[in-house]
Design a protein around this motif. Structure first.
Motif, PDB file in Angstrom:
ATOM      1  N   ASP A 112      -0.144   6.640   5.340  1.00  0.00           N
ATOM      2  CA  ASP A 112      -0.453   5.219   5.227  1.00  0.00           C
ATOM      3  C   ASP A 112      -1.920   5.019   5.588  1.00  0.00           C
ATOM      4  OD1 ASP A 112       2.186   4.612   4.596  1.00  0.00           O
ATOM      5  OD2 ASP A 112       2.731   4.157   6.669  1.00  0.00           O
ATOM      6  N   PRO A 113      -2.549   3.970   5.064  1.00  0.00           N
ATOM      7  CA  PRO A 113      -3.961   3.726   5.395  1.00  0.00           C
ATOM      8  C   PRO A 113      -4.166   3.484   6.898  1.00  0.00           C
ATOM      9  CG  PRO A 113      -3.273   2.387   3.537  1.00  0.00           C
ATOM     10  CD  PRO A 113      -2.027   3.011   4.098  1.00  0.00           C
ATOM     11  N   VAL A 114      -5.197   4.127   7.442  1.00  0.00           N
ATOM     12  CA  VAL A 114      -5.620   3.960   8.835  1.00  0.00           C
ATOM     13  C   VAL A 114      -7.143   3.959   8.847  1.00  0.00           C
ATOM     14  CG1 VAL A 114      -3.574   5.011   9.902  1.00  0.00           C
ATOM     15  CG2 VAL A 114      -5.511   6.455   9.267  1.00  0.00           C
ATOM     16  N   ASP A 115      -7.715   3.727  10.016  1.00  0.00           N
ATOM     17  CA  ASP A 115      -9.170   3.749  10.127  1.00  0.00           C
ATOM     18  C   ASP A 115      -9.735   5.162  10.052  1.00  0.00           C
ATOM     19  OD1 ASP A 115      -9.505   0.898  10.581  1.00  0.00           O
ATOM     20  OD2 ASP A 115      -8.549   1.284  12.524  1.00  0.00           O
ATOM     21  N   LEU A 116      -9.053   6.111  10.710  1.00  0.00           N
ATOM     22  CA  LEU A 116      -9.576   7.469  10.802  1.00  0.00           C
ATOM     23  C   LEU A 116      -8.433   8.470  10.783  1.00  0.00           C
ATOM     24  CD1 LEU A 116     -12.108   9.280  11.325  1.00  0.00           C
ATOM     25  CD2 LEU A 116     -11.614   9.024  13.768  1.00  0.00           C
ATOM     26  N   VAL A 117      -8.577   9.501   9.950  1.00  0.00           N
ATOM     27  CA  VAL A 117      -7.656  10.638   9.950  1.00  0.00           C
ATOM     28  C   VAL A 117      -8.406  11.804  10.565  1.00  0.00           C
ATOM     29  CG1 VAL A 117      -6.309  12.256   8.559  1.00  0.00           C
ATOM     30  CG2 VAL A 117      -6.466   9.844   7.874  1.00  0.00           C
ATOM     31  N   ILE A 118      -7.789  12.426  11.572  1.00  0.00           N
ATOM     32  CA  ILE A 118      -8.375  13.601  12.208  1.00  0.00           C
ATOM     33  C   ILE A 118      -7.546  14.806  11.774  1.00  0.00           C
ATOM     34  CG2 ILE A 118      -9.058  14.709  14.354  1.00  0.00           C
ATOM     35  CD1 ILE A 118      -9.043  11.897  15.641  1.00  0.00           C
ATOM     36  N   VAL A 119      -8.226  15.778  11.203  1.00  0.00           N
ATOM     37  CA  VAL A 119      -7.573  16.971  10.681  1.00  0.00           C
ATOM     38  C   VAL A 119      -7.813  18.112  11.652  1.00  0.00           C
ATOM     39  CG1 VAL A 119      -7.516  18.625   8.775  1.00  0.00           C
ATOM     40  CG2 VAL A 119      -7.930  16.198   8.308  1.00  0.00           C
ATOM     41  N   GLU A 120      -6.731  18.711  12.133  1.00  0.00           N
ATOM     42  CA  GLU A 120      -6.842  19.888  12.992  1.00  0.00           C
ATOM     43  C   GLU A 120      -6.497  21.106  12.152  1.00  0.00           C
ATOM     44  OE1 GLU A 120      -4.897  21.997  16.921  1.00  0.00           O
ATOM     45  OE2 GLU A 120      -4.577  19.855  16.655  1.00  0.00           O
TER      46      GLU A 120
END
Length: 166
Positions: free
Chosen positions: A92-100
């Motif tokens: 879903d749309p969010v402000d920031l996606v952090i990929v580990e």
């Protein structure tokens, strides 16, 4: 949505950093999602549960829902691992996606480095690394922050995150 990655060798502290970074970012009013790459077989389901039985019986996808959360499990059953962009499309749309993880993908990343690991730096070979979070100063001239300086790392993440093309 914007995207930033955390890349580093196993044991560098990526998950620990992420667990501290998420509350720092959400306290500033940002909605955050994460994607974690696993290099080994993993299971989010438990034997004995109906959803586990459905998967073992051959279902391609199993969606489990309750009043508190829902989860969709997809069995690849020999199909190739989906690329990061395909996985991002499920969020879903969010402000920031952090990929580990997804270390070899070209999205902007912060290298997480711990000297005690004895592993080489990633950034000299990866032009997508925009900054470093480490317990020792990195070689070169990339912006960097100490591994325990969450506000500085958060600022680097926000500064170097890029819009994802989805």
């Amino acid at each position: 949505m914007r995207l930033i990655g955390l890349a580093g060798w196993s044991g560098a502290g990526k998950t620990t950093l992420l667990a501290a970074l998420i509350p720092w970012l959400t306290a500033r009013g940002l909605a955050i999602s994460t994607i974690k790459h696993a290099h080994h077989e993993f299971d989010v389901d438990r034997p004995g549960k109906d959803s586990h039985t459905h998967r073992l019986a051959g279902a391609s996808q199993v969606l489990v829902a309750s009043s508190r959360r829902w989860a969709l499990m997809t069995e690849l059953r020999g199909a190739p691992e989906p690329p990061l962009l395909a996985l991002l499309a499920h969020l879903d749309p969010v402000d920031l996606v952090i990929v580990e993880g997804f270390r070899r993908d070209p999205h902007p990343k912060i290298e997480v480095h711990r000297a005690a690991n004895g592993k080489p730096w990633l950034h000299p070979e990866d032009p997508a690394i925009r900054a470093v979070a480490a317990d020792t100063p990195p070689p070169g001239c990339l912006p960097h922050a100490a591994l325990d300086d969450i506000p500085a790392i958060g600022a680097l993440a926000l500064e170097h995150a890029a819009p994802w093309p989805g």
